[in-house]
Design an enzyme around this catalytic site. Sequence first.
Site, PDB file in Angstrom:
ATOM      1  CG  ASP A  71       6.213 -41.689 -39.842  1.00  0.00           C
ATOM      2  OD1 ASP A  71       6.379 -42.318 -38.785  1.00  0.00           O
ATOM      3  OD2 ASP A  71       7.072 -40.882 -40.271  1.00  0.00           O
ATOM      4  CE  LYS A 131       7.774 -44.949 -41.180  1.00  0.00           C
ATOM      5  NZ  LYS A 131       7.255 -45.065 -39.819  1.00  0.00           N
TER       6      LYS A 131
HETATM    7  P1  NDP Z   1       3.255 -35.490 -37.157  1.00  0.00           P
HETATM    8  O1  NDP Z   1       3.415 -35.143 -38.574  1.00  0.00           O
HETATM    9  O2  NDP Z   1       1.899 -35.610 -36.574  1.00  0.00           O
HETATM   10  O3  NDP Z   1       4.081 -34.453 -36.242  1.00  0.00           O
HETATM   11  C1  NDP Z   1       5.446 -34.267 -36.425  1.00  0.00           C
HETATM   12  C2  NDP Z   1       5.913 -33.190 -35.469  1.00  0.00           C
HETATM   13  O4  NDP Z   1       7.327 -33.139 -35.494  1.00  0.00           O
HETATM   14  C3  NDP Z   1       5.417 -31.804 -35.877  1.00  0.00           C
HETATM   15  O5  NDP Z   1       5.270 -31.020 -34.722  1.00  0.00           O
HETATM   16  C4  NDP Z   1       6.582 -31.306 -36.746  1.00  0.00           C
HETATM   17  O6  NDP Z   1       6.678 -29.893 -36.816  1.00  0.00           O
HETATM   18  C5  NDP Z   1       7.761 -31.863 -35.994  1.00  0.00           C
HETATM   19  N1  NDP Z   1       8.881 -32.036 -36.920  1.00  0.00           N
HETATM   20  C6  NDP Z   1       8.900 -32.761 -38.069  1.00  0.00           C
HETATM   21  N2  NDP Z   1      10.100 -32.660 -38.670  1.00  0.00           N
HETATM   22  C7  NDP Z   1      10.834 -31.857 -37.874  1.00  0.00           C
HETATM   23  C8  NDP Z   1      12.171 -31.380 -37.936  1.00  0.00           C
HETATM   24  N3  NDP Z   1      12.981 -31.718 -38.949  1.00  0.00           N
HETATM   25  N4  NDP Z   1      12.597 -30.587 -36.921  1.00  0.00           N
HETATM   26  C9  NDP Z   1      11.801 -30.230 -35.888  1.00  0.00           C
HETATM   27  N5  NDP Z   1      10.512 -30.663 -35.782  1.00  0.00           N
HETATM   28  C10 NDP Z   1      10.062 -31.461 -36.750  1.00  0.00           C
HETATM   29  O7  NDP Z   1       4.088 -36.852 -36.967  1.00  0.00           O
HETATM   30  P2  NDP Z   1       3.983 -37.929 -35.798  1.00  0.00           P
HETATM   31  O8  NDP Z   1       3.681 -37.274 -34.507  1.00  0.00           O
HETATM   32  O9  NDP Z   1       3.130 -39.032 -36.284  1.00  0.00           O
HETATM   33  O10 NDP Z   1       5.481 -38.496 -35.780  1.00  0.00           O
HETATM   34  C11 NDP Z   1       6.501 -37.953 -34.955  1.00  0.00           C
HETATM   35  C12 NDP Z   1       7.607 -38.966 -34.787  1.00  0.00           C
HETATM   36  O11 NDP Z   1       7.082 -40.163 -34.201  1.00  0.00           O
HETATM   37  C13 NDP Z   1       8.293 -39.431 -36.075  1.00  0.00           C
HETATM   38  O12 NDP Z   1       9.641 -39.710 -35.819  1.00  0.00           O
HETATM   39  C14 NDP Z   1       7.567 -40.734 -36.412  1.00  0.00           C
HETATM   40  O13 NDP Z   1       8.338 -41.583 -37.217  1.00  0.00           O
HETATM   41  C15 NDP Z   1       7.394 -41.293 -35.008  1.00  0.00           C
HETATM   42  N6  NDP Z   1       6.351 -42.300 -34.866  1.00  0.00           N
HETATM   43  C16 NDP Z   1       5.059 -42.031 -35.190  1.00  0.00           C
HETATM   44  C17 NDP Z   1       4.096 -43.001 -35.029  1.00  0.00           C
HETATM   45  C18 NDP Z   1       2.653 -42.728 -35.266  1.00  0.00           C
HETATM   46  O14 NDP Z   1       1.838 -43.593 -34.937  1.00  0.00           O
HETATM   47  N7  NDP Z   1       2.268 -41.576 -35.790  1.00  0.00           N
HETATM   48  C19 NDP Z   1       4.451 -44.363 -34.585  1.00  0.00           C
HETATM   49  C20 NDP Z   1       5.809 -44.510 -34.185  1.00  0.00           C
HETATM   50  C21 NDP Z   1       6.729 -43.513 -34.353  1.00  0.00           C
HETATM   51  P3  NDP Z   1       6.270 -29.146 -38.186  1.00  0.00           P
HETATM   52  O15 NDP Z   1       4.773 -29.205 -38.213  1.00  0.00           O
HETATM   53  O16 NDP Z   1       6.823 -27.778 -38.043  1.00  0.00           O
HETATM   54  O17 NDP Z   1       6.910 -29.927 -39.311  1.00  0.00           O
END
Ligand code: NDP
Length: 446
Positions: free
Chosen positions: A165, A125
């Site tokens: 991510d 990562k």
């Molecule tokens: P994105 O950046 O596309 O979206 C993240 C989302 O989570 C946004 O809506 C963001 O809001 C919100 N967010 C981030 N930090 C916080 C916080 N501290 N409190 C509240 N909301 C928060 O990321 P992904 O959708 O790709 O990833 C989301 C999760 O899924 C993560 O935990 C990631 O590790 C996991 N994941 C992702 C994979 C992938 O293929 N993308 C694979 C496996 C797991 P804002 O815009 O306001 O920051």
Amino acid sequence: MKNVKEFMAEVVRKNPGEVEFHQAVQEVAESLFPFLKKNPKYAREKVLERMIIPERVLIFRVPWLDDNEEIQINTGYRVEMSSAIGPYKGGLRFHPSVNLGILKFLAFEQVYKNSLTTLPLGGGKGGSDFDPKGKSDREVMKFCQSFMTELFRHIGENTDVPAGDIGVGSREIGYLFGQYKRLKNEFTGVLTGKSLNWGGSLIRPEATGYGCVYFVQEMLKTRDESIEGKVCTVSGSGNVAQYTTEKLLELGAKVVTLSDSGGYIYKKKGLTDEDLRFVLELKNVRRGRIKECAEKLKGVKYFDGKRPWEVPCDIAFPSATQNEIDAKDAKTLVKNGCYCIGEGANMPTVPDAVKVFQNAKILYAPGKAANAGGVSTSGLEMSQNSMRTCWTREEVDEKLRMIKVNIHESCVKYGKQKDGYINYVDGANIAGFVKVAEAMIDQGVV
Ligand code: NDP
């Protein structure tokens, strides 16, 4: 090590201040210690003690010029955790909260997750404390180019294959890939999550969200239930949340919430396909805030500074970030009738909250099992790149579905308790561990 407490004391002593890493290791150790007792060869070979130390950690300076020609400096990281069963594989996170402890937790979880996929993928990562929010496309490009100018020496299609991510989507992957290609003068599958017309895989953007829903379908089947008609709360509104919602709508569920770090939106009647299209354009094109939905979409309310777990639901899909469900949220969810949790995010539930779910005997899938669809499809993207071919949407989706069915079977194999309750945490941790542990033993003391 005699017990989990002693083992964890050593982990904390050797990794001071890395609280998320401690949390991730503790969860795995609690599942594994009873198993190690019954299978002493793993303890003898000190497999777990080896697995908690990354094979390599890279930390580097990332200087870049913003649109005002001011010098900006961020820290870049890549944690190469385990290459026991394949090249290091795992996403890059660009978010101001990124630090070594968070990336070590994510890399550690990734090793188990990748092992569960049945594909030959090691675990890693990386990322940076860079915040893409509020930056122009040019600034994001300059940052990505500087980041890759160091990272390129350490990665490669057979060595380490990063992906996206939080904060790293197809725009960032494009800039990173462009710089890698320029520096190495080669066009290889060194990153996954690429755009379709230059090596990406169909279904990769959808895979984490779709895969999470497929896993929940398998869990529901164990109770003769289906997704149709279920009220679902989803947190986040990024990649994972968007495609979880898309698949849920396709399967006839009612999705009533989405969120971002500002707050959550709620629509009692359930979001429509049209509402989701608005969210996709808002988040992926205009990069706006979720609260705009309350102004523009009918029947949508916005709750500032809050998380969606107070909303009654059948199934909850935490899909934003780590530790977003605390024990109080978990109790509220259970009290309001929620009986299934599919973790789209990595480690979104704090340990006390996991206990609440397990004590209530509800269906609870940890991220490493539920959200493994993303990395699985990244693995499929790597295969297509090596073969210089491109599978159809249906082919990739079917392979993804089968992988999720297999992961569910592995969890049941190792996690089914005497009373019939499936402890998916134990199941995922033990199944993930065994494959990596066997490979480590085969490869000697490395
Ligand atoms: P994105 O950046 O596309 O979206 C993240 C989302 O989570 C946004 O809506 C963001 O809001 C919100 N967010 C981030 N930090 C916080 C916080 N501290 N409190 C509240 N909301 C928060 O990321 P992904 O959708 O790709 O990833 C989301 C999760 O899924 C993560 O935990 C990631 O590790 C996991 N994941 C992702 C994979 C992938 O293929 N993308 C694979 C496996 C797991 P804002 O815009 O306001 O920051």
